[in-house]
Design an enzyme around this catalytic site. Structure first.
Site, PDB file in Angstrom:
ATOM      1  N   SER A 127      -3.015  68.762  58.444  1.00 34.44           N
ATOM      2  CA  SER A 127      -2.589  67.254  58.406  1.00 34.44           C
ATOM      3  C   SER A 127      -3.342  66.097  58.036  1.00 34.44           C
ATOM      4  CB  SER A 127      -1.825  67.449  59.744  1.00 34.44           C
ATOM      5  OG  SER A 127      -1.229  65.883  60.044  1.00 34.44           O
ATOM      6  N   TYR A 152      -2.158  66.581  68.723  1.00 33.88           N
ATOM      7  CA  TYR A 152      -1.601  67.320  67.349  1.00 33.88           C
ATOM      8  C   TYR A 152      -2.708  67.229  66.459  1.00 33.88           C
ATOM      9  CZ  TYR A 152       0.971  67.959  62.817  1.00 33.88           C
ATOM     10  OH  TYR A 152       1.261  68.274  61.669  1.00 33.88           O
TER      11      TYR A 152
END
Length: 336
Positions: A127, A152
């Site tokens: 990501s 995350y």
């Protein structure tokens, strides 16, 4: 080609699996169909895949080590596209254990499975959140990724480090895909396109974080899938000797790479909203609020490495992509 796709009922996973099926690959899909967001949407994506004779589905949780070990040994995939994960920056603040279970333990199980069957290539979703507090824009793969600002983002950076160690230890070819903001038909309901479209169509106020000063690199789903396919089809080779002075994670003797997959265009949040309003044909009711914990202020991808090595350049503009998304959204939800 025998390819395992985890997260096959997810947004990117379902789109990738469909492309693989259309070109004739045998796809083994894995998903636990959890309720992080509407499972009905996941089942409808899955239903599109189950129309293909060369698709097999296994409902399984990647955090279940015994189940994943048995599955890998049963299907012995040549390639693995690992897209299953606990997504969401803000959700990680209220549900941190979900990220350790899915993104750390689950990823370890996938690595172990690939090692057990000697898979020829593992491509996995990372990501842009790994760049975290980096102030330099655009983000390049050679930039340090040492300061994630959400759990995350930290879990995705941990995935890259775990993948690197397995590549070194077991000569496992692995590639990390640093996705930037992905949007399009069949998108995730927790992401801004779906959230904003829902509020605009209903005439309800929508919250604009950071007073609308965010910039995001929006990447259309078809572009993301095309880039992912090209990378999945080419396992990396060792890149050379260790160079301790270079932060680039793709340097060294391991068969390891990471690539940014973005549109290379930073769009202001308010400009993005105007594009969405125009496609929907209705003005938004805006409520300006402060930035939320874990939010990165701006993202912008330097995807020149992807272009140089794979000849890939995203071709769908934001205006084109939003138009396609809104058309799907209105049809799916029955909006006039």
């Amino acid at each position: 080609m025998n390819i395992l796709v985890t997260g096959c009922a997810g947004f990117i996973g379902a789109a990738l699996a469909r492309r693989l099926l259309e070109r004739g690959d045998e796809v083994i899909g894995v998903d636990n169909l959890n309720d992080y967001y509407d499972p009905g949407l996941k089942r409808k994506r899955l239903g599109l895949l189950q129309d293909f004779d060369n698709f097999r589905f296994h409902k399984a949780d990647i955090a279940d080590a015994a189940r994943m070990t048995a599955l890998f040994l049963e299907v012995a995939p040549l390639r693995v596209a690992h897209l299953a994960a606990q997504a969401g920056v803000r959700y990680s603040i209220s549900h941190p254990h979900s990220y350790i279970s899915a993104n750390i333990a689950g990823f370890l199980n996938v690595l172990e499975g690939c090692r057990a069957v000697q898979a020829e290539h593992l491509a996995y979703a990372s990501s842009s959140s790994v760049y975290g507090a980096n102030a330099k824009l655009p983000y390049a793969e050679s930039d340090p990724a040492a300061h994630p600002v959400s759990l995350y983002g930290a879990s995705k950076r941990a995935n890259e480090l775990m993948a690197h160690s397995y590549s070194v230890l077991y000569d496992l070819p692995v590639t990390g895909l640093r996705y930037f903001t992905v949007y399009g038909p069949w998108g995730r309901p927790d992401m801004s396109p779906m959230l904003f479209a829902g509020k605009i169509c209903a005439g309800e106020p929508l919250q604009v974080f950071n007073q609308g000063r965010h910039h995001r690199d929006f990447t259309y789903i078809d572009d993301v899938v095309e880039a992912t396919l090209r990378i999945l089809d080419r396992a990396p080779a060792p890149a050379g000797d260790w160079d301790a002075l270079r932060p680039d994670p793709s340097s060294g003797p391991a068969s390891f790479r990471v690539y940014n997959i973005g549109n290379q265009r930073a769009v202001n949040l308010l400009d993005y909203l105007r594009t969405l309003e125009q496609a929907i044909g209705r003005k938004a009711v805006l409520e300006y609020v402060d930035a939320q914990p874990g939010d990165v202020l701006d993202t912008l991808s330097d995807s020149s490495k992807l272009q140089q090595e794979f000849g890939f350049v995203p071709h769908v503009s934001l205006e084109q992509g939003i138009k396609q998304f809104v058309g799907w959204y209105k049809g799916y939800y029955g909006v006039p």
